[in-house]
Enzyme design. Sequence first.
Site, mmCIF file in Angstrom:
data_model
loop_
_atom_site.group_PDB
_atom_site.id
_atom_site.type_symbol
_atom_site.label_atom_id
_atom_site.label_comp_id
_atom_site.label_asym_id
_atom_site.label_seq_id
_atom_site.Cartn_x
_atom_site.Cartn_y
_atom_site.Cartn_z
ATOM 1 N N GLU A 52 0.871 -1.171 0.000
ATOM 2 C CA GLU A 52 0.000 0.000 0.000
ATOM 3 C C GLU A 52 0.908 1.221 0.000
ATOM 4 O OE1 GLU A 52 -3.456 2.462 2.410
ATOM 5 O OE2 GLU A 52 -2.388 0.868 3.459
ATOM 6 N N ASP A 77 5.139 4.577 3.657
ATOM 7 C CA ASP A 77 4.914 6.011 3.785
ATOM 8 C C ASP A 77 6.188 6.621 4.356
ATOM 9 O OD1 ASP A 77 3.706 8.651 4.369
ATOM 10 O OD2 ASP A 77 1.809 7.594 4.098
ATOM 11 N N ASP A 126 -2.419 12.284 -3.135
ATOM 12 C CA ASP A 126 -2.547 13.686 -3.529
ATOM 13 C C ASP A 126 -2.564 13.732 -5.056
ATOM 14 O OD1 ASP A 126 -2.162 16.373 -4.195
ATOM 15 O OD2 ASP A 126 -0.837 16.739 -2.487
ATOM 16 N N LYS A 130 -1.600 20.789 -9.850
ATOM 17 C CA LYS A 130 -0.780 21.839 -10.460
ATOM 18 C C LYS A 130 0.287 21.225 -11.373
ATOM 19 C CE LYS A 130 -1.398 25.248 -6.774
ATOM 20 N NZ LYS A 130 -0.729 26.079 -5.741
ATOM 21 N N ASP A 162 -10.787 9.910 -4.299
ATOM 22 C CA ASP A 162 -11.958 10.781 -4.334
ATOM 23 C C ASP A 162 -11.815 11.817 -5.443
ATOM 24 O OD1 ASP A 162 -9.779 12.011 -2.729
ATOM 25 O OD2 ASP A 162 -11.159 13.715 -2.753
#
Length: 226
Positions: A52, A77, A126, A130, A162
């Site tokens: 993950e 992470d 994320d 941009k 999302d």
Amino acid sequence: MGSKNKFKRFEENKTFANVIQPSREEVLTDAFAYKGCWNELYFKNNHPIVLELGCGKGEYSVGLAKRHPEKNFIGIDIKGARFWRGAKTAIEENIANVAFLRTQIELIEKCFASGEVSEIWITFPDPQIKYKRTKHRLTNADFLARYEHILAPDGYVHLKTDSEFMHGYTLGLLHGAGHKVLYANHNIYNSDGVPTEVTEIKTFYEQFYLEQGKPITYIRFQIKKQ
């Protein structure tokens, strides 16, 4: 989260047997012992390995590990204070088939050998909308090449987000590059036939987005071998 709380979690992570924290130099110089040997050195079995990426609090890593004792899971992470929660839960509940690796996703090829991974989950990354941030988008061509290297020939990737932008961007890139889209859904909680592991496990951020009424999207795909 206050700095005092973060420091406490960083210190506690050092005591957790399921947390691996190599130095950047160790990874870059190919001195990371687990590369190519995760099942032999850590899990002590030959089960498939599932990653993950950007695991946050580790809800998916832990949730999947509970549901699939026949697989090994690794949450990755760079923010150890976040995955502290997942690591602690796994220890408290004696979930032995999940570990947490603190490193940058850009270094993933240095942490896993060619073909060592069977599946990759990317949960609520994320979207880096941009233009200057596109190099950090976790489904761009450079990252897909990294994933292709470590994935087994029949391995695949899950993307749950999302962000309608991220969903559309990824689908467009996959189709354009000839990768194989196995399943795609732009609103998993308003559809029939969605895989249960996609809807039964909810991350902290997912719950927040659902409360805002945002649709959650999902793609499962295979990367074309170079």
